[in-house]
Design a protein around this motif. Structure first.
Motif, mmCIF file in Angstrom:
data_model
loop_
_atom_site.group_PDB
_atom_site.id
_atom_site.type_symbol
_atom_site.label_atom_id
_atom_site.label_comp_id
_atom_site.label_asym_id
_atom_site.label_seq_id
_atom_site.Cartn_x
_atom_site.Cartn_y
_atom_site.Cartn_z
ATOM 1 N N MET A 1 0.784 -1.267 0.067
ATOM 2 C CA MET A 1 0.086 -0.080 0.117
ATOM 3 C C MET A 1 0.971 1.144 0.130
ATOM 4 S SD MET A 1 -3.154 0.978 2.622
ATOM 5 C CE MET A 1 -3.983 2.613 2.382
ATOM 6 N N ALA A 2 0.630 2.034 -0.969
ATOM 7 C CA ALA A 2 1.533 3.458 -1.005
ATOM 8 C C ALA A 2 1.062 4.250 0.226
ATOM 9 C CB ALA A 2 1.102 3.976 -2.398
ATOM 10 N N ASN A 3 2.117 4.849 0.511
ATOM 11 C CA ASN A 3 2.159 6.120 1.662
ATOM 12 C C ASN A 3 2.496 7.464 0.998
ATOM 13 O OD1 ASN A 3 2.327 4.247 3.655
ATOM 14 N ND2 ASN A 3 4.361 3.475 3.315
ATOM 15 N N ARG A 4 1.616 8.387 1.568
ATOM 16 C CA ARG A 4 1.876 9.742 1.253
ATOM 17 C C ARG A 4 3.165 10.206 1.660
ATOM 18 N NH1 ARG A 4 -1.009 11.270 -2.982
ATOM 19 N NH2 ARG A 4 -1.686 13.178 -2.265
ATOM 20 N N VAL A 5 3.642 11.290 0.686
ATOM 21 C CA VAL A 5 5.181 11.729 1.025
ATOM 22 C C VAL A 5 5.210 13.008 0.588
ATOM 23 C CG1 VAL A 5 6.450 9.582 1.203
ATOM 24 C CG2 VAL A 5 6.280 10.847 -0.995
ATOM 25 N N SER A 6 5.983 13.816 1.231
ATOM 26 C CA SER A 6 6.104 15.331 0.857
ATOM 27 C C SER A 6 7.585 15.612 0.378
ATOM 28 C CB SER A 6 5.802 16.022 2.045
ATOM 29 O OG SER A 6 6.156 17.545 1.840
ATOM 30 N N ILE A 7 7.685 15.940 -0.965
ATOM 31 C CA ILE A 7 8.948 16.279 -1.524
ATOM 32 C C ILE A 7 8.994 17.632 -1.925
ATOM 33 C CG2 ILE A 7 9.013 13.662 -2.317
ATOM 34 C CD1 ILE A 7 8.457 14.766 -5.016
ATOM 35 N N HIS A 8 10.136 17.942 -2.120
ATOM 36 C CA HIS A 8 10.616 19.434 -2.979
ATOM 37 C C HIS A 8 10.997 18.872 -4.441
ATOM 38 C CE1 HIS A 8 10.447 20.922 1.073
ATOM 39 N NE2 HIS A 8 10.025 22.042 0.370
ATOM 40 N N LEU A 9 10.119 19.336 -5.489
ATOM 41 C CA LEU A 9 10.724 19.193 -6.759
ATOM 42 C C LEU A 9 10.576 20.368 -7.579
ATOM 43 C CD1 LEU A 9 11.079 16.867 -8.892
ATOM 44 C CD2 LEU A 9 8.546 17.091 -9.390
ATOM 45 N N ALA A 10 11.680 20.633 -8.260
ATOM 46 C CA ALA A 10 11.882 21.854 -8.946
ATOM 47 C C ALA A 10 11.241 23.171 -8.125
ATOM 48 C CB ALA A 10 11.117 21.829 -9.993
ATOM 49 N N GLY A 11 11.740 23.394 -7.070
ATOM 50 C CA GLY A 11 11.571 24.295 -5.996
ATOM 51 C C GLY A 11 9.907 24.398 -5.575
ATOM 52 N N ARG A 12 8.985 23.257 -5.865
ATOM 53 C CA ARG A 12 7.912 23.446 -5.436
ATOM 54 C C ARG A 12 7.665 22.396 -4.211
ATOM 55 N NH1 ARG A 12 4.983 22.332 -11.098
ATOM 56 N NH2 ARG A 12 3.279 21.905 -9.370
ATOM 57 N N GLU A 13 6.745 22.527 -3.092
ATOM 58 C CA GLU A 13 6.619 21.444 -2.382
ATOM 59 C C GLU A 13 5.331 20.614 -2.805
ATOM 60 O OE1 GLU A 13 5.686 20.585 2.542
ATOM 61 O OE2 GLU A 13 6.144 22.771 1.603
ATOM 62 N N ILE A 14 5.450 19.079 -2.916
ATOM 63 C CA ILE A 14 4.440 18.269 -3.772
ATOM 64 C C ILE A 14 4.147 17.308 -2.842
ATOM 65 C CG2 ILE A 14 4.017 16.905 -5.666
ATOM 66 C CD1 ILE A 14 5.718 18.702 -7.226
ATOM 67 N N VAL A 15 2.817 16.849 -2.628
ATOM 68 C CA VAL A 15 2.421 15.287 -1.991
ATOM 69 C C VAL A 15 2.500 14.353 -3.122
ATOM 70 C CG1 VAL A 15 0.826 14.536 -0.535
ATOM 71 C CG2 VAL A 15 1.900 16.830 0.022
ATOM 72 N N ALA A 16 3.192 13.419 -2.768
ATOM 73 C CA ALA A 16 3.063 12.281 -3.937
ATOM 74 C C ALA A 16 2.902 10.898 -3.052
ATOM 75 C CB ALA A 16 4.081 12.262 -4.636
ATOM 76 N N ASP A 17 2.645 9.902 -3.811
ATOM 77 C CA ASP A 17 2.763 8.374 -3.319
ATOM 78 C C ASP A 17 4.211 7.810 -3.369
ATOM 79 O OD1 ASP A 17 0.201 8.650 -2.393
ATOM 80 O OD2 ASP A 17 -0.606 7.765 -4.348
ATOM 81 N N ASP A 18 4.592 7.132 -2.393
ATOM 82 C CA ASP A 18 5.925 6.769 -2.474
ATOM 83 C C ASP A 18 6.245 5.315 -3.466
ATOM 84 O OD1 ASP A 18 4.709 4.592 -1.075
ATOM 85 O OD2 ASP A 18 6.062 4.800 0.925
#
Length: 207
Positions: A1-18
């Motif tokens: 089951m995927a977990n939600r993670v927070s990353i910084h991508l190209a200067g933006r904070e994005i919530v995604a699935d691992d």
């Protein structure tokens, strides 16, 4: 089951699935990362290396199509280092085979040409190798020109993973590597080929 993670991508904070790769997240959020070997629906192999990105705290470059996101990742998709690396890769691809756009049947509909334009590649600093592969016109419906192949293996993967025929594979190594049918027979003699045309449709350069 995927977990939600927070990353910084190209200067933006994005919530995604691992369970997503960096490339998945980038495309879902309108962030451009160049690719050539990646094709939606096929396995990712990181063959072309054009999708490399920088991850804070990691010294080596990572392929966005095969690297899964993790919580707290800080990812740079465009920098002078990455731009130079990608331009060099495109130049090497152009020089390795016979990619002369002005006389190519795929001119205007070639992903390598489009990438070269996007990355500002107007010439190559490397000598063209000009291989002399024979054009295989033995198939009743299709023609294969190895001189335009960039070894992205899209045809290999779509034939194996979607059609299930396993007609194509890469033989030999290094600069001698090329895509071949069955046990290196002419395409028209390949017993496993179903003539579905999927390999033709996924080819990025019209090979």
């Amino acid at each position: 089951m995927a977990n939600r993670v927070s990353i910084h991508l190209a200067g933006r904070e994005i919530v995604a699935d691992d369970a997503q790769t960096i490339l998945d997240v980038a495309r879902a959020n309108g962030v451009f990362i160049p690719t050539l070997c990646h094709f939606a629906g096929l396995s990712s192999v990181g063959a072309c290396r054009l999708c490399v990105v920088e991850i804070r705290g990691v010294s080596r470059l990572a392929t966005a199509c095969t690297t899964y996101v993790r919580d707290g990742m800080e990812i740079t998709v465009d920098s002078p280092r990455l731009a130079g690396y990608r331009r060099t890769l495109v130049e090497l691809l152009l020089a390795e085979r016979n990619h002369v756009c002005a006389v190519c049947v795929a001119n205007g509909a070639c992903e390598l040409q489009t990438l070269a334009q996007a990355l500002g590649v107007t010439h190559t600093r490397y000598a063209y190798r000009y291989p002399k592969y024979a054009v295989d016109a033995s198939h009743p419906r299709f023609v294969y020109d190895a001189n335009r192949c960039v070894l992205c293996t899209r045809c290999v993967r779509v034939c194996a993973e979607v059609e299930g025929a396993h007609t194509w594979d890469v033989i030999y190594r290094s600069s001698a590597a090329r895509v071949a049918c069955d046990l290196d027979v002419p395409w028209g003699e390949a017993q496993s080929c179903t003539a579905c045309g999927k390999c033709v449709r996924v080819c990025p350069t019209g090979a």
